[in-house]
Design an enzyme around this catalytic site. Structure first.
Site, PDB file in Angstrom:
ATOM      1  N   SER A 596       0.705  -1.149  -0.062  1.00 17.46           N
ATOM      2  CA  SER A 596      -0.003  -0.059   0.045  1.00 17.46           C
ATOM      3  C   SER A 596       0.770   1.190  -0.130  1.00 17.46           C
ATOM      4  CB  SER A 596      -0.851  -0.067   1.216  1.00 17.46           C
ATOM      5  OG  SER A 596      -2.220   0.974   1.121  1.00 17.46           O
ATOM      6  N   ASP A 682     -10.096  -3.554  -4.952  1.00 13.79           N
ATOM      7  CA  ASP A 682      -9.650  -2.812  -4.027  1.00 13.79           C
ATOM      8  C   ASP A 682     -10.071  -1.328  -4.145  1.00 13.79           C
ATOM      9  OD1 ASP A 682      -8.047  -1.565  -2.213  1.00 13.79           O
ATOM     10  OD2 ASP A 682      -6.067  -2.575  -2.924  1.00 13.79           O
ATOM     11  N   HIS A 717      -8.125  -5.106  -1.271  1.00 12.42           N
ATOM     12  CA  HIS A 717      -6.729  -4.739  -0.390  1.00 12.42           C
ATOM     13  C   HIS A 717      -5.984  -5.669  -0.141  1.00 12.42           C
ATOM     14  CE1 HIS A 717      -4.084  -1.337  -0.010  1.00 12.42           C
ATOM     15  NE2 HIS A 717      -4.135  -1.609   1.504  1.00 12.42           N
TER      16      HIS A 717
END
Length: 745
Positions: A596, A682, A717
């Site tokens: 991320s 995501d 995610h």
């Protein structure tokens, strides 16, 4: 892209954020550089994404982005056949790489599983007259939850019991939530939150089945075992029941974007369209959150950005009352609030960057009445608290070392002494407001997850549970250190490192270096059983606690955001160079990874120092920073402006982000082997960020090193759901990294 990590569900209202990073400055490379064969491109032809001309002009400057087409115009729906075809081609290319590595993947997976207690169970905990426990069934991906009603006379005895085992069915345990059964119809399943009503009759839980983090809430009558007709859609997932058990509080998402527009009150048995908004938010740059206080006397409602909190309060027994403002956004500071014994207790950075601890009477909570209990200081940084009837616990950090302090309400306090000098500690499962002990979670880089109960009467720390490693683990075989690495501007950056005791500090062995560095989130020095597969193969494993985290206090975070963003990237490279200079590793023999915001960091340091790395794993990477920050229609862009700057309105912010955005700075040079991952659904880091990075990197890089991308077409995610599904993902990522070092088994 979404507020990279969601706000935690706690008994204390805390407004905070999370995400991704990057730079482009060249650093001086150390002389000790190892040159060995690296992973090369496959014999089959790699996918080639189409190039479709696209330009946009901002502040008189034109951006050219011929992979812009990979962003589906109908997002969050992704139905464009050309996009789907390209992603499938990339997945096929990844599979062509991983298929011959199946023996290694299987070996790693079995190692991971062998360190996982297949039927792991929690410690029992007491809440509202019931004893609860959770466990995994053999081979199960998800937990099962049970409870049994306690006799009033045995309640206190059970609270202080040293019995760690689960109660059996004959003692009255009843399953009230079987997540494995709920997940069976779905390829992907994620639990959001669950809560039992104060009258112990209703169970509310939230779930998601595609990874887009839009949760459905349902309610079960535990007396009948039947679901109510109520079904709440498009929620943020968090749940709190009202004091009378006849309604529940939840966050309502915008229909088209991942943005909480209001905190709503739903009355059981009514339609969702009739729900009442307790608090609404019109500014989509603010995130909303809510929590019951530890005392269960108040509901806290909040909205905030990275440096601003706004907090309202409602009496839990009268949620129809008008919310009372405790902290306004105009005051422009961060506050975390809890309640006990007629007072609100506040951790706030209004008077010092590292925060103070204050209190105020709940019947007159005006800011002017706040009383400081512990003043803010440069040395002590407050990171968490929990209140109980007779005491409070405070977690803080000094010089990067965590402290766990117990304090009564007469200003008598003491720190709990733990067996190691560098560790991670936090409040454990403590749902009861009135108890005479506190449950604590503890671990370190070499100590498996340990649960302590700390008894206040005799200041006794008792081990209640230690993470079981079924295949065996000997702590004495491993060593951990805390180092301080000098950055190029003279600042010392903390580094936590672990390795096998036979590791040689002569630069001959490989290293894995991990980083994140954003939103004030710190990668803590905690235990990982999967990491042992690297240490046992001769790796050292290091965490660079770079600026942008809050390892050394809140200023450490501020020194890595907005105009100081490049510090994060420079710190990571400088840590690597320092470890080379200290003979932990040679340059070119370091594999790196981050997810991320950490994936952005990976992109940035790949651009800055490509020859330093043996391989790079970019997990759901936020690498297309400039284009994302220029798109105000994306759900997480407005909240992110406080973290990165607003390039739409601010020319300086545009120039700064463009200068470090990894995607925009890919050059025609050699890069190390790369594995890029993403999820089609995501909402935090949208799928096109890893896809565009891969397409452009493949177009421009001048080497023949391997570049592969794995896009999960049915997840978000957090990739695969279930504990073993995620271990399989980890095994594939480890196999890529090990192969880059020539390790095949």
């Amino acid at each position: 892209m979404l507020h990279r990590l969601m706000l935690p569900i706690m008994s204390v209202l805390s407004i905070s954020i999370l995400t991704a990073c990057s730079p482009s400055q060249e650093s001086t490379m150390p002389e000790k550089t190892i040159q060995e064969p690296t992973l090369k491109t496959l014999s089959i032809v790699a996918p080639v994404a189409n190039k479709i001309p696209f330009t946009a002009t901002h502040h008189g400057k034109t951006i050219s982005d011929h992979y812009n087409w990979l962003k589906d115009a109908d997002y969050p729906e992704v139905n464009d056949s050309a996009i789907i075809d390209y992603l499938n081609e990339e997945n096929a290319y990844f599979n062509a790489f991983i298929a011959p590595k199946t023996p290694l993947v299987d070996t790693l997976f079995e190692e991971f599983k062998g360190r996982t207690n297949d039927q792991e169970s929690s410690l029992p905990w007491i809440e509202n007259g019931y004893e609860y426990t959770s466990f995994f069934n053999e081979g199960g991906e998800y937990r099962t939850y049970t409870r049994r009603k306690l006799d009033t006379a045995s309640n206190d005895t059970t609270l202080n019991s040293d019995n760690n085992s689960n109660s059996d069915a004959n003692s009255g345990d009843k399953i009230f939530l079987n997540v494995t059964e709920l997940a069976k119809p779905y390829d992907y399943f994620s639990m959001g939150d669950w809560e039992i009503s104060p009258n112990n009759q209703y169970l509310a839980y939230s779930y998601n089945t595609n990874g887009d983090e839009r949760y459905t809430i349902v309610i079960k009558d535990l007396n009948t075992g039947k679901l109510l007709a109520d079904q709440l859609s498009d929620t943020s997932g968090e749940i709190s029941f009202s004091a009378d058990s006849q309604s529940l509080v939840y966050g309502q998402l915008d229909k088209d974007r991942w943005f909480t527009t209001s905190i709503n009150l739903h009355t059981l048995g009514t339609s969702q369209q009739d729900d009442i908004a307790l608090l609404s938010e019109k500014d989509d740059s603010y995130f909303m959150n809510f929590n019951m206080t530890s005392s269960n006397e108040f509901l806290l409602l909040g909205s905030g950005q990275s440096e601003i909190s706004e907090v309202y309060v409602l009496p839990a027994n009268n949620l129809s009352a008008k919310p009372v403002l405790l902290v306004s956004r105009e005051q422009a500071f961060i506050a975390s609030i809890d309640h006990a014994n007629g007072y609100f207790y506040i951790v706030a950075n209004d008077t010092h960057v590292n925060s103070r601890l204050a209190k105020v009477a709940d019947n007159n909570p005006a800011y002017a009445n706040w009383e400081t209990l512990i003043a803010g200081s440069d040395e002590r940084y407050f990171i968490g608290m929990q209140l109980f009837k007779n005491f409070m616990s405070i977690v803080s950090r000094e010089n990067g070392i965590e402290r766990f302090t117990i304090s009564d309400y007469a200003d008598n306090s003491h720190d709990i002494v733990f067996p190691e000098s560098v560790f991670a500690v936090s409040n454990g499962m403590n749902p009861e407001f009135n108890q005479d002990f506190i449950r604590i979670n503890y671990d370190s880089m070499i100590t498996p997850s340990t649960v302590f109960d700390y008894y206040l009467a005799d200041k006794k720390l008792v081990i209640k549970k230690v993470q079981e490693i079924p295949s065996g683990y000997d702590k004495s075989q491993y060593v951990t250190e805390r180092l301080m690495a000098p950055a190029r501007d003279g600042v010392l950056v903390p580094v936590t490192i672990v390795y096998h005791k036979d590791f040689k500090k002569d630069g001959s062995q490989p290293m894995h270096l991990y980083g994140y560095g954003a939103y004030g989130m710190t990668i803590r020095p905690s235990f990982s059983s999967t990491r042992l597969s690297l240490l046992d193969r001769g790796f050292s494993y290091a965490i660079a606690h770079v600026r942008g985290s809050d390892m050394l206090g809140h200023q450490w975070y501020l020194d890595g955001k907005l105009t100081q963003r490049n510090n994060t990237f420079n710190d990571f490279v400088d840590v690597a160079n320092y470890l080379v200079s200290q003979n932990y590793v040679q340059a070119g023999n370091i594999s790196i990874s981050g997810r991320s915001a950490g994936g952005k960091l990976m992109g940035a340091v790949t651009i800055q120092a490509p020859t330093l790395w043996r391989s790079v794993t970019l997990g759901v990477p936020f690498v297309d920073v400039l284009n994302t920050m220029l798109d105000a229609n994306l759900p997480l862009t407005p909240p992110e402006w406080s973290e990165w700057g607003n390039p739409i309105e601010d020319t300086a912010a545009f120039d700064l982000i463009q200068a470090y955005s990894p995607y925009d700075n890919i050059a025609r040079v050699d890069y190390p082997p790369m594995l890029v991952t993403g999820g089609l659904n995501d909402p935090r880091v949208t799928y096109w960020e890893p896809a565009k990075w891969t397409a452009r990197m493949r177009e421009l890089k001048t080497d023949d090193n391997l570049l592969i991308m794995r896009i999960n077409m049915g997840a978000g995610h957090f990739a695969n759901s279930g504990r073993y599904g995620r271990l399989r993902d980890n095994a594939e990522e480890f196999a890529f990294m090990l192969a880059s070092h020539g390790i095949t088994q």
